[in-house]
Design an enzyme around this catalytic site. Structure first.
Site, PDB file in Angstrom:
ATOM      1  N   SER A 327     102.260  74.544  26.038  1.00 37.89           N
ATOM      2  CA  SER A 327     103.643  74.860  25.646  1.00 37.89           C
ATOM      3  C   SER A 327     103.938  74.591  24.180  1.00 37.89           C
ATOM      4  O   SER A 327     105.006  74.994  23.692  1.00 37.89           O
ATOM      5  CB  SER A 327     104.620  74.079  26.514  1.00 37.89           C
ATOM      6  N   HIS A 370     114.550  77.139  36.599  1.00 32.79           N
ATOM      7  CA  HIS A 370     115.530  76.577  35.673  1.00 32.79           C
ATOM      8  C   HIS A 370     116.866  77.315  35.703  1.00 32.79           C
ATOM      9  O   HIS A 370     117.819  76.921  35.012  1.00 32.79           O
ATOM     10  CB  HIS A 370     114.991  76.628  34.239  1.00 32.79           C
ATOM     11  N   CYS A 383     110.725  75.956  29.793  1.00 27.54           N
ATOM     12  CA  CYS A 383     110.696  76.960  30.853  1.00 27.54           C
ATOM     13  C   CYS A 383     109.627  78.008  30.558  1.00 27.54           C
ATOM     14  O   CYS A 383     109.607  78.597  29.470  1.00 27.54           O
ATOM     15  CB  CYS A 383     112.067  77.626  30.979  1.00 27.54           C
TER      16      CYS A 383
END
Length: 647
Positions: A327, A370, A383
């Site tokens: 991420s 989410h 997310c």
């Protein structure tokens, strides 16, 4: 016909003059020769007496002094220390075995070293000095010097050997030197005679190898007179060589030491870069090793231990290791989509916990999803679905182009071994290297830093510095050479929309400072040094649909080698970035739990220049941090500008 008497007399006079001229010349030459002979036989008699009886002149190379290495504050990283050794020259020794036998009565000779010396004495040229005893004491040198008449061809010498006072702190960056091997000679075009001197050391890996020509210097020469027994009678003249260049690195000794200590017990790497100059302030790979072991030849047992360590201490994970960035790559995807106009800052994407693409379900890390997320929330809470959608809209080519613009997939020109290029994949790359067409699932995986995309901790630190400054910051390792400052890596503007860059930075700030942020537990409390960051978790195994249905196995319950890699990148202070940091902990589990605390601690150490006050940490962490600081303080010496320990 008879010649007149007048002509005959004239001819006789001419002959007489010529005879006088020739005779005078002959007499002059003989006189000069006689004077020269007298000069040589009388005035230079002593000198020629010394040269008689098989005396001869030897021309010997003088090894240059290797250039030293210093940190940015002048602390010594690599130096040269005296090393006593005993050499032997075969053609001067005569009966080699007899001389070695006499030498063995004076000096303790290592059997393995002696065997190598015997081989070299057989195979090398007869006038090549061969080391028969290395690192001997001053007492041994004295005994050999006193008994020199009985040891023809044997010479006690004082040389220089490389020493790394910080031991394992700089092993992966600086590397080490070692004795020139046959393989080294084969790799070098037209190797100079200097490299054939006994036990001459050259750089093997790291900076020592990459800047070998500058650090080595050039050899000098001396003419010595030896007698028939091979004993040096005197030195006739000497021409000094050129010492190697001294280099000052950008690394900070205390920060480098702290970073290595903070990574202890992990298979990990960390990079700290100055956001203004691009200077590498710390570049650490753990576990490390003592490069001094390699200088004279590491033992088989020690080398085997390094090779068999599952944490892989030999590779430089900071620049050589490449990993899926997880991420931490999401800022790249976001900027590619924002710059291309595929999404606006306030546009939202609905996250139910998964996305169906081409009959395959791609999951978010949060099983229940989410809900509606915009850019800020997508980065703050990491997310995945938001970035799957961006990949579908933007396409891999623009994402890869943005990655390279920010430093991922770029091989930086640094004088370290095996600096990795990483990979920002494209359609063409997959077709060329995998023989397969690019599919939409590849783009989706790349968008969250999985799949084919690979980055080193160095590249992630550069990426973070570029996001923090909007400039093409370039890493620099060498600050100056012989006092001459080297160009910095300040970099020109990236040419990206500054409003968009500002929003991405704000979202990164929320990661570390919002109580909903994935990095909140590792925040900095001190207002002046608050940081912006991004957590990352890189999968190293496939998670089956059956496992997802029953519940994904926690990393703690998996064997170490099957756990996810943990990553964290950050810059600080947020309002005026000074440093950017990237940390990876191999198989550490989650980025927020394993990598973020380490990155936070290193960042504070870099900003304060010493152990930070406990008030800079969250209250819940202060007891643990105090104990950790005390432990690390004992484990790492503090050094001043002179390179000596300080309390």
């Amino acid at each position: 016909m008879r010649r007149p008497g007048r002509d005959t007399a004239e001819s006789q006079r001419r002959i007489t003059r010529r005879g006088l001229v020739v005779g005078g010349l002959q007499a002059g030459v003989m006189g000069i020769l006689a004077l020269r002979m007298r000069y040589m036989q009388v005035e230079q008699a002593d000198q020629f007496r010394l040269l008689a009886d098989e005396n001869r002149i030897n021309i010997q190379l003088i090894p240059p002094t290797r250039g030293r290495l210093f940190d940015r504050n002048g602390a010594v990283i690599a130096e040269n220390v005296p090393s006593y050794r005993i050499t032997m020259t075969r053609e001067q020794a005569g009966d080699v075995d007899a001389v070695i036998a006499r030498l063995a009565k004076l000096v303790e000779l290592d059997p393995d070293e002696l065997e190598r010396a015997r081989r070299d004495l057989r195979e090398l040229r007869g006038d090549t000095p061969v080391t028969v005893a290395d690192r001997v004491s001053w007492g041994a040198i004295s005994r050999v010097a006193v008994n020199a008449p009985a040891l023809p061809g044997v010479l006690p010498e004082v040389g220089l050997s490389r020493r790394y006072p910080a031991t394992n702190d700089y092993a992966h960056v600086v590397g080490y030197v070692g004795t020139v091997s046959d393989k080294d000679i084969e790799r070098i075009d037209a190797p100079e005679q200097l490299l054939r001197l006994p036990r001459f050391q050259i750089g093997k890996i790291g900076l020592e190898a990459k800047r070998e020509n500058q650090l080595r210097g050039s050899a000098g020469t001396r003419r010595v007179e030896v007698n028939a027994a091979g004993r040096v009678m005197r030195e006739l003249d000497r021409q000094e060589g050129q010492p190697g260049a001294d280099m000052q690195l950008t690394l900070d000794n205390n920060l480098q030491s702290y970073t290595n200590a903070r990574l202890e017990g992990e298979s990990a790497a960390a990079v700290v870069i100055d956001c203004d100059t691009g200077d590498l302030l710390a570049c650490a790979s753990a576990p490390s090793y003592d490069p001094n072991l390699f200088v004279r030849g590491i033992s088989v047992s020690d080398y085997k231990a390094l090779l068999e360590d599952p944490y892989r201490p030999l590779p430089n994970k900071a620049v050589q290791g490449i990993y899926p960035p997880g991420s931490t790559f999401k800022m790249v995807t976001a900027l590619a989509a924002l710059e291309d106009g595929q999404i606006a800052l306030d546009d939202t994407v609905y996250c139910p916990g998964y996305m169906e693409i081409s009959g395959r379900r791609f999951h978010c890390w949060k099983r229940g999803g989410h809900g509606n997320v915009d850019l800020h929330r997508s980065l703050r809470e990491s997310c995945d679905i938001y970035y799957y959608e961006l990949a579908l809209r933007t396409g891999i080519e623009k994402i890869s182009a943005m990655a390279e613009r920010l430093g991922v997939g770029v091989q930086f020109d640094l004088p370290m071994t095996s600096v990795a290029k990483g990979l920002a994949p494209t359609r063409e790359w997959k077709q060329t290297n995998r023989g397969q067409p690019w599919v939409i699932g590849d783009s989706v995986n790349t968008a969250i830093g999985q799949g084919f995309v690979l980055a080193s901790p160095l590249q992630l630190a550069v990426m973070t510095a570029r996001i923090a400054t909007s400039r093409a910051v370039t890493p620099r390792l060498i600050k100056s050479i012989d006092g001459v400052e080297q160009p910095t890596g300040h970099g020109d503007t990236l040419g990206l929309n500054e409003n968009l860059m500002r929003e991405v930075r704000k979202a990164m700030f929320a990661v570390s400072n919002s109580n909903r942020g994935t990095g909140y537990r590792s925040r900095i409390i001190e207002d002046a040094f608050r940081m912006a960051g991004k957590t990352g978790t890189s999968q190293v195994r496939n998670i089956t649909s059956g496992e997802r249905a029953s519940g994904v196995v926690n990393n703690r319950d998996l064997p170490w080698e099957r756990r996810d890699h943990a990553l964290f990148v950050n810059f600080a202070p947020f309002d005026a970035p000074k440093v950017a940091v990237a940390v990876i902990v191999e198989h550490g589990g989650g980025g927020s739990t394993a990598a973020a605390p380490i990155a936070r601690d290193i960042t504070l150490q870099a900003l304060y220049g010493e152990d930070p006050p406990l008030e800079a940490y969250p209250a819940a962490d202060r007891g643990r941090i105090k104990a950790l600081q005390e432990k690390l303080r004992r484990a790492r010496p503090q050094t001043g500008p002179d390179g000596k320990d300080r309390a």
